[in-house]
Scaffold this motif. Structure first.
Motif, mmCIF file in Angstrom:
data_model
loop_
_atom_site.group_PDB
_atom_site.id
_atom_site.type_symbol
_atom_site.label_atom_id
_atom_site.label_comp_id
_atom_site.label_asym_id
_atom_site.label_seq_id
_atom_site.Cartn_x
_atom_site.Cartn_y
_atom_site.Cartn_z
ATOM 1 N N PRO A 205 7.134 -52.418 -2.399
ATOM 2 C CA PRO A 205 7.061 -53.393 -1.308
ATOM 3 C C PRO A 205 8.133 -53.189 -0.225
ATOM 4 C CG PRO A 205 8.191 -54.349 -3.165
ATOM 5 C CD PRO A 205 7.830 -52.943 -3.572
ATOM 6 N N GLY A 206 8.882 -52.097 -0.285
ATOM 7 C CA GLY A 206 9.956 -51.906 0.699
ATOM 8 C C GLY A 206 11.228 -52.568 0.212
ATOM 9 N N PRO A 207 12.170 -52.808 1.117
ATOM 10 C CA PRO A 207 13.448 -53.392 0.673
ATOM 11 C C PRO A 207 13.232 -54.767 0.048
ATOM 12 C CG PRO A 207 13.284 -53.371 3.083
ATOM 13 C CD PRO A 207 12.150 -52.553 2.562
ATOM 14 N N ILE A 208 13.964 -55.031 -1.036
ATOM 15 C CA ILE A 208 13.833 -56.329 -1.697
ATOM 16 C C ILE A 208 14.799 -57.283 -1.020
ATOM 17 C CG2 ILE A 208 14.099 -57.513 -3.916
ATOM 18 C CD1 ILE A 208 13.119 -54.872 -5.187
ATOM 19 N N ASP A 209 14.326 -57.897 0.055
ATOM 20 C CA ASP A 209 15.221 -58.668 0.916
ATOM 21 C C ASP A 209 14.774 -60.110 1.096
ATOM 22 O OD1 ASP A 209 12.918 -58.244 2.330
ATOM 23 O OD2 ASP A 209 13.828 -57.095 3.955
ATOM 24 N N GLY A 210 13.729 -60.507 0.375
ATOM 25 C CA GLY A 210 13.296 -61.899 0.497
ATOM 26 C C GLY A 210 12.532 -62.191 1.782
ATOM 27 N N ILE A 211 12.151 -61.151 2.510
ATOM 28 C CA ILE A 211 11.390 -61.360 3.749
ATOM 29 C C ILE A 211 9.999 -60.757 3.586
ATOM 30 C CG2 ILE A 211 11.296 -60.886 6.238
ATOM 31 C CD1 ILE A 211 14.417 -60.495 6.030
ATOM 32 N N PHE A 212 8.982 -61.560 3.807
ATOM 33 C CA PHE A 212 7.604 -61.111 3.656
ATOM 34 C C PHE A 212 7.182 -60.390 4.938
ATOM 35 C CE2 PHE A 212 3.181 -60.964 2.814
ATOM 36 C CZ PHE A 212 2.876 -61.492 1.571
ATOM 37 N N GLY A 213 7.565 -59.105 5.018
ATOM 38 C CA GLY A 213 7.256 -58.312 6.200
ATOM 39 C C GLY A 213 6.039 -57.437 5.963
ATOM 40 N N PRO A 214 5.797 -56.470 6.874
ATOM 41 C CA PRO A 214 4.608 -55.611 6.803
ATOM 42 C C PRO A 214 4.500 -54.819 5.502
ATOM 43 C CG PRO A 214 5.926 -55.124 8.773
ATOM 44 C CD PRO A 214 6.627 -56.206 8.055
ATOM 45 N N LYS A 215 5.645 -54.331 4.989
ATOM 46 C CA LYS A 215 5.587 -53.523 3.765
ATOM 47 C C LYS A 215 5.223 -54.364 2.552
ATOM 48 C CE LYS A 215 8.421 -49.654 5.062
ATOM 49 N NZ LYS A 215 9.788 -49.218 5.333
ATOM 50 N N THR A 216 5.745 -55.584 2.512
ATOM 51 C CA THR A 216 5.406 -56.483 1.405
ATOM 52 C C THR A 216 3.922 -56.852 1.497
ATOM 53 O OG1 THR A 216 7.648 -57.359 1.458
ATOM 54 C CG2 THR A 216 6.020 -58.663 0.272
ATOM 55 N N TYR A 217 3.501 -57.143 2.711
ATOM 56 C CA TYR A 217 2.098 -57.460 2.978
ATOM 57 C C TYR A 217 1.192 -56.327 2.491
ATOM 58 C CZ TYR A 217 -2.026 -58.569 5.870
ATOM 59 O OH TYR A 217 -3.293 -58.865 6.312
ATOM 60 N N ASP A 218 1.563 -55.128 2.867
ATOM 61 C CA ASP A 218 0.798 -53.949 2.474
ATOM 62 C C ASP A 218 0.764 -53.805 0.945
ATOM 63 O OD1 ASP A 218 -0.510 -51.389 3.286
ATOM 64 O OD2 ASP A 218 1.184 -50.560 2.153
ATOM 65 N N ALA A 219 1.913 -54.017 0.326
ATOM 66 C CA ALA A 219 1.996 -53.890 -1.139
ATOM 67 C C ALA A 219 1.115 -54.936 -1.818
ATOM 68 C CB ALA A 219 3.450 -54.029 -1.589
ATOM 69 N N VAL A 220 1.106 -56.159 -1.270
ATOM 70 C CA VAL A 220 0.281 -57.228 -1.843
ATOM 71 C C VAL A 220 -1.201 -56.831 -1.775
ATOM 72 C CG1 VAL A 220 -0.538 -59.617 -1.519
ATOM 73 C CG2 VAL A 220 1.913 -59.110 -1.416
ATOM 74 N N ARG A 225 -6.130 -55.057 -4.458
ATOM 75 C CA ARG A 225 -7.220 -54.087 -4.633
ATOM 76 C C ARG A 225 -7.202 -53.536 -6.072
ATOM 77 N NH1 ARG A 225 -6.061 -51.235 0.129
ATOM 78 N NH2 ARG A 225 -6.903 -52.934 1.354
ATOM 79 N N ALA A 226 -6.018 -53.129 -6.505
ATOM 80 C CA ALA A 226 -5.875 -52.533 -7.843
ATOM 81 C C ALA A 226 -6.246 -53.533 -8.941
ATOM 82 C CB ALA A 226 -4.443 -52.041 -8.048
ATOM 83 N N ALA A 227 -5.958 -54.816 -8.682
ATOM 84 C CA ALA A 227 -6.202 -55.831 -9.711
ATOM 85 C C ALA A 227 -7.643 -56.335 -9.673
ATOM 86 C CB ALA A 227 -5.223 -56.995 -9.524
ATOM 87 N N GLY A 228 -8.410 -55.930 -8.644
ATOM 88 C CA GLY A 228 -9.810 -56.341 -8.564
ATOM 89 C C GLY A 228 -9.982 -57.796 -8.185
ATOM 90 N N ILE A 229 -9.083 -58.321 -7.363
ATOM 91 C CA ILE A 229 -9.224 -59.708 -6.884
ATOM 92 C C ILE A 229 -9.384 -59.656 -5.364
ATOM 93 C CG2 ILE A 229 -7.945 -60.740 -8.802
ATOM 94 C CD1 ILE A 229 -5.464 -60.772 -7.012
ATOM 95 N N SER A 230 -9.645 -60.814 -4.756
ATOM 96 C CA SER A 230 -9.889 -60.782 -3.305
ATOM 97 C C SER A 230 -8.647 -60.290 -2.549
ATOM 98 C CB SER A 230 -10.330 -62.167 -2.801
ATOM 99 O OG SER A 230 -9.629 -63.173 -3.483
ATOM 100 N N VAL A 231 -8.920 -59.423 -1.555
ATOM 101 C CA VAL A 231 -7.842 -58.746 -0.835
ATOM 102 C C VAL A 231 -7.592 -59.456 0.486
ATOM 103 C CG1 VAL A 231 -7.103 -56.550 0.157
ATOM 104 C CG2 VAL A 231 -8.504 -56.556 -1.905
ATOM 105 N N ASP A 232 -6.526 -60.272 0.540
ATOM 106 C CA ASP A 232 -6.244 -60.980 1.791
ATOM 107 C C ASP A 232 -4.760 -60.933 2.176
ATOM 108 O OD1 ASP A 232 -5.186 -62.571 -0.164
ATOM 109 O OD2 ASP A 232 -6.455 -64.312 0.231
ATOM 110 N N GLY A 233 -3.968 -60.290 1.310
ATOM 111 C CA GLY A 233 -2.537 -60.183 1.639
ATOM 112 C C GLY A 233 -1.781 -61.498 1.500
ATOM 113 N N ILE A 234 -2.437 -62.492 0.921
ATOM 114 C CA ILE A 234 -1.783 -63.795 0.718
ATOM 115 C C ILE A 234 -1.592 -64.011 -0.786
ATOM 116 C CG2 ILE A 234 -2.062 -66.306 0.954
ATOM 117 C CD1 ILE A 234 -3.811 -65.658 3.456
ATOM 118 N N VAL A 235 -0.421 -64.483 -1.151
ATOM 119 C CA VAL A 235 -0.159 -64.703 -2.569
ATOM 120 C C VAL A 235 -0.384 -66.165 -2.910
ATOM 121 C CG1 VAL A 235 1.551 -64.540 -4.413
ATOM 122 C CG2 VAL A 235 1.489 -62.809 -2.615
ATOM 123 N N GLY A 236 -1.491 -66.436 -3.543
ATOM 124 C CA GLY A 236 -1.814 -67.788 -4.002
ATOM 125 C C GLY A 236 -1.948 -67.772 -5.508
#
Ligand SMILES: [Zn+2]
Length: 410
Positions: A205-220, A225-236
């Motif tokens: 996810p990039g630097p572990i800095d507590g900021i939900f930036g583009p790299k964290t978004y991308d990692a989510v 995708r890998a987990a087979g759940i809906s892909v929206d970049g939001i952690v619910g």
């Protein structure tokens, strides 16, 4: 000193709870490292609860590399971190693996400040600040992998041996939030915990800095995708559950292990006058050290040096108990048993009077009954005598005469 109060916000077990103690039962401050290069109170709490099945996080405080301190428990909580010594220790964990990296200045200073603050609050001296590995039964464990003598000297240099009036009062900032949804732009401890989890699962996810930036978004998104759940970049809730249960990960976490739970042999210090004694630098000193020296046949100078530690090991080996050179509850008990060879002599009738009777014979009674040894025959001592008499099936009058004396010391 920046303390973030996370009490009540960290993962905890659905049914198990830690027992509590009085503050006066606390005799040691235990220093740990996490043995992981990253980590947080949130991550450790989840690991301790979900993987180890503990009631909650094992540590009272977690200090991160930036010097931020998380407060995880009341001091009265008996959490798991030093096995059978949990009952009288407070645990501070520094995030980091100091076997492979060095402890940075900021983190060291924050840990020193916190330790000094606790020493002053609890009336603990520098010689009772121990590394995990210095506790009974932990010589094998490379925790915290820093030089504890240096650490203690640094505490002492800053006036740590005496309560220091100049310690800056801790400022508590708002506790970690537990938001239901995390998305781009969010910041905070929960984002950092998310990044740590993604990192551990290999999603970078990039630097572990507590900021939900583009790299964290991308990692989510890659994770979803890998987990087979809906892909929206939001952690619910759905993504959270998937993050928790995701398989194929290789988790190697060494902080906190099942051996840090107490076992069936846990013995509590019922007598608060008894601290654990061991050889450390600077040396522990006091009357209790002299008492031990006398009993194990070491030179009596009131300082717990290498000779005393060796004599204690010899004694432990003769007694068939764990040989570690540390005088903990088991060794204290064994010392009590053997001291009956020089059995105290009955001198006078002891009873509850005003003013309280005082003397060495009162101390001997208190020691035998495992109550606080202050040499004063007060109500607590009297009650302990009554209980003892009841157990022995003799007249329960709370008075120590010849018969009770003989029962106590034979
Ligand atoms: Zn440890």
């Amino acid at each position: 000193m920046n303390i973030i109060d996370k009490r009540g916000t960290l993962a905890k077990h659905s049914s198990r709870t830690y027992r509590r103690r009085s503050r006066s039962a606390i005799r040691n401050i235990a220093i740990h490292h996490s043995a992981t290069t990253t980590g947080s109170a949130e991550a450790f709490a989840r690991y301790h609860v979900n993987e180890l099945g503990w009631p909650g996080i094992g540590y009272h405080y977690v200090v991160d590399k930036d010097g931020n301190i998380s407060r995880c428990h009341d001091l009265e909580v008996v959490s798991y971190h030093v096995g059978n010594s949990n009952g009288y220790a407070v645990g501070i964990c520094m995030v980091g693996n100091f076997q492979t990296e060095s402890l940075g200045e900021t983190q060291r200073n924050a840990t020193l400040e916190l330790t000094k603050h606790l020493m002053s609050e609890l009336g603990i001296t520098v010689d009772n600040v121990w590394g995990h590995t210095e506790f009974p039964g932990y010589a094998w464990k490379p925790c915290p992998s820093i030089n504890m003598n240096t650490f203690r000297n640094q505490l002492a240099e800053h006036g740590g041996s005496l309560p220091d009036g100049n310690i800056q009062a801790p400022t508590y900032v708002a506790g970690a939030r537990q938001r239901t949804y995390l998305s781009r732009g969010d910041q905070g401890d929960d984002v950092q915990a998310l990044q740590e989890r993604l990192d551990r699962l290999g999603f970078m996810p990039g630097p572990i800095d507590g900021i939900f930036g583009p790299k964290t978004y991308d990692a989510v998104m890659r994770f979803q995708r890998a987990a087979g759940i809906s892909v929206d970049g939001i952690v619910g809730p759905e993504t959270r559950a998937a993050l928790r249960d995701y398989e194929g990960e290789v988790e190697i976490i060494e902080h906190g292990s099942p051996t840090d739970e107490p076992d069936d042999n846990e013995e509590m210090f019922r007598s608060e006058s008894r601290r654990m004694l061991r050889y450390i630098q600077p040396m522990m000193r006091g009357e209790d050290v002299s008492e031990v020296q006398q009993k194990v046949g070491a030179m009596v100078d009131g300082m717990y040096g290498t000779e005393t530690a060796q004599k204690v090991r010899d004694f432990q080996s003769r007694e068939g108990i764990l040989v570690d050179g540390i005088v903990g509850p088991q060794t204290w008990r064994a010392l009590d048993r053997t001291s009956s060879s020089r059995r105290p002599r009955y001198q006078r009738l002891l009873s509850l009077q005003t003013p309280y009777l005082r003397g060495d014979d009162v101390k001997q009674v208190q020691r035998a009954l495992n109550v606080e040894v202050d040499g004063l025959y007060g109500p607590i001592t009297e009650r302990a005598v009554r209980n003892f008499q009841r157990r022995e099936g003799i007249t329960a009058d709370g008075i120590v005469g010849r018969q009770t004396w003989a029962r106590l010391f034979n």
